[in-house]
Enzyme design. Structure first.
Site, short mmCIF file in Angstrom:
data_model
loop_
_atom_site.label_atom_id
_atom_site.label_comp_id
_atom_site.label_asym_id
_atom_site.label_seq_id
_atom_site.Cartn_x
_atom_site.Cartn_y
_atom_site.Cartn_z
N GLN A 1 0.84 -1.05 -0.04
CA GLN A 1 0.05 0.10 0.00
C GLN A 1 0.94 1.37 -0.16
OE1 GLN A 1 -2.20 -0.39 3.98
NE2 GLN A 1 -0.45 -1.00 4.67
N ASP B 1 -7.26 -5.21 15.14
CA ASP B 1 -7.12 -3.90 14.69
C ASP B 1 -6.82 -3.81 13.19
OD1 ASP B 1 -6.84 -1.19 14.70
OD2 ASP B 1 -4.76 -1.15 15.41
N PRO C 1 -10.40 -6.08 0.01
CA PRO C 1 -9.26 -6.98 0.49
C PRO C 1 -9.28 -7.37 1.84
CG PRO C 1 -8.48 -5.16 -0.94
CD PRO C 1 -9.73 -4.68 -0.56
N GLU D 1 1.38 -8.27 11.25
CA GLU D 1 1.08 -7.40 10.28
C GLU D 1 1.48 -7.73 8.97
OE1 GLU D 1 0.25 -4.19 8.19
OE2 GLU D 1 -0.05 -4.06 10.45
N ASP E 1 1.21 0.01 13.42
CA ASP E 1 1.64 0.98 13.87
C ASP E 1 2.03 1.15 15.41
OD1 ASP E 1 -0.98 1.30 15.32
OD2 ASP E 1 -1.99 2.02 13.42
N ASP F 1 0.14 -12.37 6.36
CA ASP F 1 -1.28 -12.20 6.31
C ASP F 1 -1.94 -12.76 7.70
OD1 ASP F 1 -3.60 -11.81 4.85
OD2 ASP F 1 -3.70 -14.15 4.96
N ALA F 2 -2.72 -12.17 8.06
CA ALA F 2 -3.31 -12.67 9.46
C ALA F 2 -3.98 -13.93 9.30
CB ALA F 2 -4.32 -11.53 10.11
N HIS G 1 -8.18 3.56 20.36
CA HIS G 1 -7.52 2.43 20.87
C HIS G 1 -7.77 1.96 22.30
CE1 HIS G 1 -4.70 3.58 17.08
NE2 HIS G 1 -4.82 2.24 17.24
#
Length: 547
Positions: free
Chosen positions: A271, A401, A409, A347, A327, A381-382, A305
């Site tokens: 991205q 999150d 996607p 992540e 992040d 990828d989770a 958060h």
């Protein structure tokens, strides 16, 4: 007896439909000329597919909802190709000139399509009309190629129509394969969307124009020859100038989209990452955009958060899994508990993690969590990670999150299958906290997340966090910088557990919070029930339901 001294190429009878069928006077042998035409078909097909993929990628990036944009681009382009095939009849009497003019126009439109769509979004705030217009225009020109090439290849050596069509389409399909592979693996990562499209246009005009101006030059009148030379030189000059100015244009357009304080702009393999705000001062001035969507605002991210993490930390929380959250902000809230023994962050984009580690403003905002020895990072990828053996180490808390479920996607990460895998990774009594998108403006998508969690065998407690001060994590669509007329939105969450309904509260040993309390959570749960949409089916991999 046949006279062998007579040349084998005999002029065919005139075509009653008026097409030019007189054999061409070529500078090379017919066999070589035919191979050159097929090679041109190969290159032009590759360029055409690159234009198509460029429109698909940029439409998804600028507008959102990849399924819709893919449907629009493909359907409009296929329809336009049929229109182009019909319009090509007008050039049958001058196929060489017609093909040369079409390739010049195609190279210009295709090469500038990406920059035009980005400019439309940056300064007009809307790129859908431009997307449809370019899809139609490029489709018309692509559709006109094959009929004219059919005439040209027959001019070199007459053969049955079936054989000629088979040869042309074989070269066309193989070229499309090469273009389809070159776009994601070469052009996009090496040159980027803007420059990649312009380089493709340059190749297109050189090959298409070169075929006509050299191989079929004797078919062109003096006037037509100079017209094509002028058109090709003009297209090359425009594309070369645009390529040189692409970086300046991108910086100017980025300021129009994100505002004047763009500090970091990185295109990863996943991205685009953009950080805005001054490089010094309070981290509250920082904004993080992922693919143009405001994902973190330092001004109010703590509200999001705290609401996401702390309700799930009620109960055992020694081992915590964070899905997404590269992040480091969700992990920051988790690591405020001294009795947390380990945090695993899964992540997809290593660029986000790298930025969270190294950018001084973002690392200050996340309290430099990546220096904490209790935290481990997995860049994967989770969904795939949860299917692997590493997920067999059970967790007390899972924090999801992830981007909004309306982003195509991301839909597999909000599916019944995904939540089933997540539930399997929980210890007895464990909890899952899920960011489920805005409840007030997209209630159907929000309650589909709740329905999907329950279909995976989990007990749920829906709630939201209000008082948003920015457009942070607003939803699936991009919004240009400075748009203020969007309706206020909340953050929607779902807390889920395997064994019983999870309690919505914060414990006494919870670290001091700025925006959350047991009372506010219970009020949020009551407000959530007023928006409930009953009877929604769960979202699954074969049947996603977040559109």
């Amino acid at each position: 007896m046949i006279d062998r001294s007579v040349p084998r190429r005999v002029l065919p009878a005139p075509d009653p439909r008026g097409a030019a069928t007189v054999p061409a006077a070529l500078p090379v042998r017919p066999r070589t000329g035919r191979l050159l035409v097929l090679a041109t078909v190969f290159v032009c097909a590759a360029c055409g597919l690159v234009y198509e993929l460029e429109l698909l990628a940029l439409g998804t990036y600028l507008i959102g909802d990849s399924v819709t944009q893919a449907s629009v681009v493909l359907s409009v382009m296929v329809f336009a190709m049929g229109v182009g095939s019909l319009l090509a009849k007008r050039f049958r009497h001058r196929p060489a000139f017609g093909f040369g003019a079409i390739e010049a126009g195609l190279a210009l439109l295709g090469g500038l399509s990406a920059i035009a769509l980005y400019a439309s979004f940056a300064w007009l705030g809307e790129s859908r009309p431009a997307l449809v217009a370019f899809s139609f225009a490029i489709g018309v020109l692509i559709g006109a190629e094959i009929p004219l090439l059919m005439v040209l290849i027959q001019r070199i050596r007459r053969q049955d129509a079936g054989g000629a069509v088979a040869d042309l389409f074989a070269a066309d399909y193989v070229g499309a394969l090469v273009g389809g592979l070159a776009f994601p693996f070469l052009l996009l990562p090496v040159l980027g969307q803007l420059t990649g499209a312009m380089v493709t246009g340059t190749v297109n005009v050189i090959v298409g124009g070169g075929l006509v101006l050299w191989l079929f030059r004797r078919d062109l009148s003096r006037r037509c020859r100079w017209l094509l030379i002028g058109a090709n030189v003009t297209v090359l000059a425009v594309l070369a100038s645009a390529t040189v100015l692409a970086d300046d244009f991108e910086r100017t357009a980025r300021r129009a989209v994100y505002g004047g304080e763009v500090r970091v702009a990185v295109q990863t393999g996943v991205q685009e990452l953009v950080l805005t705000g001054p490089g010094t001062g309070s981290p509250r001035s920082l904004d993080l955009y992922l693919d143009g969507r405001l994902r973190v605002s330092g001004y109010d991210e703590y509200r999001y958060h705290e609401a996401l993490v702390h309700p799930a930390m009620t109960g055992p929380h020694h081992r915590v899994l964070v899905l997404g959250g590269g992040d480091g902000l969700a992990a920051r809230e988790v690591l405020r508990y001294r009795d947390v023994s380990s945090v695993t962050v899964v992540e997809l984009d290593p660029g986000v993690v790298r930025l969270a580690r190294t950018d001084p403003m973002l690392s200050a905002l996340n309290a430099r969590v990546y220096e904490d020895p209790r935290l481990a990072v997995v860049t994967q990828d989770a969904f795939r990670w949860l299917r692997g053996p590493a997920a067999d180490d059970r967790f007390d808390v899972i924090v999801s999150d992830l981007p909004d479920p309306g982003i195509t996607p991301s839909t597999k990460l909000y599916s019944q299958e995904f939540y089933g895998l997540a539930a399997r990774a929980l210890r007895p009594g464990g909890r899952i906290a899920v960011h489920a998108g805005p409840m007030s403006t997209r209630p159907r998508a929000y309650w589909t997340v709740d329905s999907t969690l329950r279909a995976a065998g989990l007990h749920t407690a829906p709630y939201s966090a209000g008082g948003r001060l920015t457009g942070f994590a607003a939803g699936p669509d991009r919004t240009p910088h400075g748009v203020t007329d969007a309706p206020p939105q909340d953050w929607g969450f779902v807390l889920a557990a395997r064994d019983q309904d999870p309690p919505l509260r914060v414990d006494r040993d919870t670290p001091a919070l700025r925006s959350l309390s047991t009372g506010s959570l219970q009020d949020a749960a009551r407000d959530a029930e007023r928006t409930r949409v009953p009877g929604l089916p769960p979202s699954t991999l074969p049947h996603p339901r977040y559109s």
